[in-house]
Design an enzyme around this catalytic site. Structure first.
Site, PDB file in Angstrom:
ATOM      1  N   ASP A 189       0.904  -1.280   0.142  1.00 45.11           N
ATOM      2  CA  ASP A 189       0.095  -0.009  -0.105  1.00 45.11           C
ATOM      3  C   ASP A 189       0.847   1.234  -0.118  1.00 45.11           C
ATOM      4  OD1 ASP A 189      -2.090  -1.761   0.211  1.00 45.11           O
ATOM      5  OD2 ASP A 189      -2.180  -1.463   2.430  1.00 45.11           O
TER       6      ASP A 189
HETATM    7  N1  URA Z   1      -0.990  -5.800   4.122  1.00 47.97           N
HETATM    8  C1  URA Z   1      -1.562  -4.819   4.017  1.00 47.97           C
HETATM    9  O1  URA Z   1      -2.551  -4.425   4.777  1.00 47.97           O
HETATM   10  N2  URA Z   1      -1.066  -3.709   3.216  1.00 47.97           N
HETATM   11  C2  URA Z   1       0.092  -3.946   2.328  1.00 47.97           C
HETATM   12  O2  URA Z   1       0.682  -3.166   1.879  1.00 47.97           O
HETATM   13  C3  URA Z   1       0.699  -5.358   2.547  1.00 47.97           C
HETATM   14  C4  URA Z   1       0.085  -6.309   3.390  1.00 47.97           C
END
Ligand code: URA
Length: 233
Positions: free
Chosen positions: A100
């Site tokens: 993310d």
């Molecule tokens: N889990 C999440 O919530 N975000 C990420 O970027 C990777 C794993």
């Protein structure tokens, strides 16, 4: 990485690399360096004036900063590809899976589509380790929910996960699937929403602690071999 090691990434043997270095042919940031053990980054090294070229498929590890998209291009925001050194930019790198925008840590960028495909394939269950700062302090019983697996979301049921509190009170999670916002949703499920999240490793290849946010480097031969083994290649 040591200067002589960097030169071997071009295909030179270690002894050819050392000879080139003692002959003053290797430059770091434009300055000749005659010390084979000198610590440098591949993108700042030139050999006899030419930027280094890595032969064959290349995989880089990037320490992704927050605010960066795991995408190949975006009109507004920086993407992980912006961190690929100029001399490698035209090689066709793509990210292996996604983090993310607000999440930091290890992103692998590779020119090897088959390796990428296998590392993210749900069938392979490649381990990814995350370190989360969460609200409150999870109880053992709550961590046990994550360890058991079987938490039902609208789009998936969680697999058993590693879940431990570190001495600093951070939550260390080991997951073998790559579902959308998985860590954040799992932590919210046990009542401890994520405040910040960092990925530490993929398939046993850990983020190099020497890499500051925004820095990347090619995998070492050993890291590459480990990943290829995990990918069954
Ligand atoms: N889990 C999440 O919530 N975000 C990420 O970027 C990777 C794993």
């Amino acid at each position: 990485m040591r200067l002589d090691k960097i030169l071997t990434l071009t295909g030179l043997t270690r002894s050819q690399a050392r000879k080139a270095i003692s002959a003053g042919l290797a430059q770091v940031a434009g300055q000749p360096v005659r010390d084979a053990a000198f610590q440098a980054r591949p993108e700042e090294v030139t050999l006899d004036g030419a930027p280094m070229a890595l032969p064959g498929e290349v995989t880089l590890m990037l320490h992704k900063p927050a605010g960066v998209l795991t995408a190949t291009e975006d009109r507004r925001l920086p993407t992980v590809l912006d961190f690929v050194p100029d001399f490698l930019k035209n090689r066709g790198f793509g990210p292996v899976g996604r983090l993310d925008r607000d999440v930091t840590g290890l992103v692998l960028l590779t020119t090897d589509g088959q390796l990428a495909h296998r590392l993210i394939s749900p069938r392979r269950r490649v381990e990814k380790v995350y370190l989360a700062q969460v609200e409150g302090r999870p109880l053992e019983a709550e961590l046990e929910i994550l360890r058991r697996g079987g938490v039902a979301f609208s789009d998936f049921v969680s697999l058993p996960a590693g879940a431990e509190l570190t001495e600093e009170g951070l939550l260390r999670l080991t997951l073998t699937e790559g579902k959308y916002h998985e860590v954040k949703r799992l932590c919210a499920h046990i009542g401890h929403p994520v405040r910040s999240l960092k990925r530490l490793s993929i398939g046993g290849v850990g983020l190099d602690p020497a890499l500051a946010e925004g820095q990347c480097r090619p995998l070492t031969a050993e890291e590459e071999a480990r990943l290829r083994a995990v990918a069954g290649l």
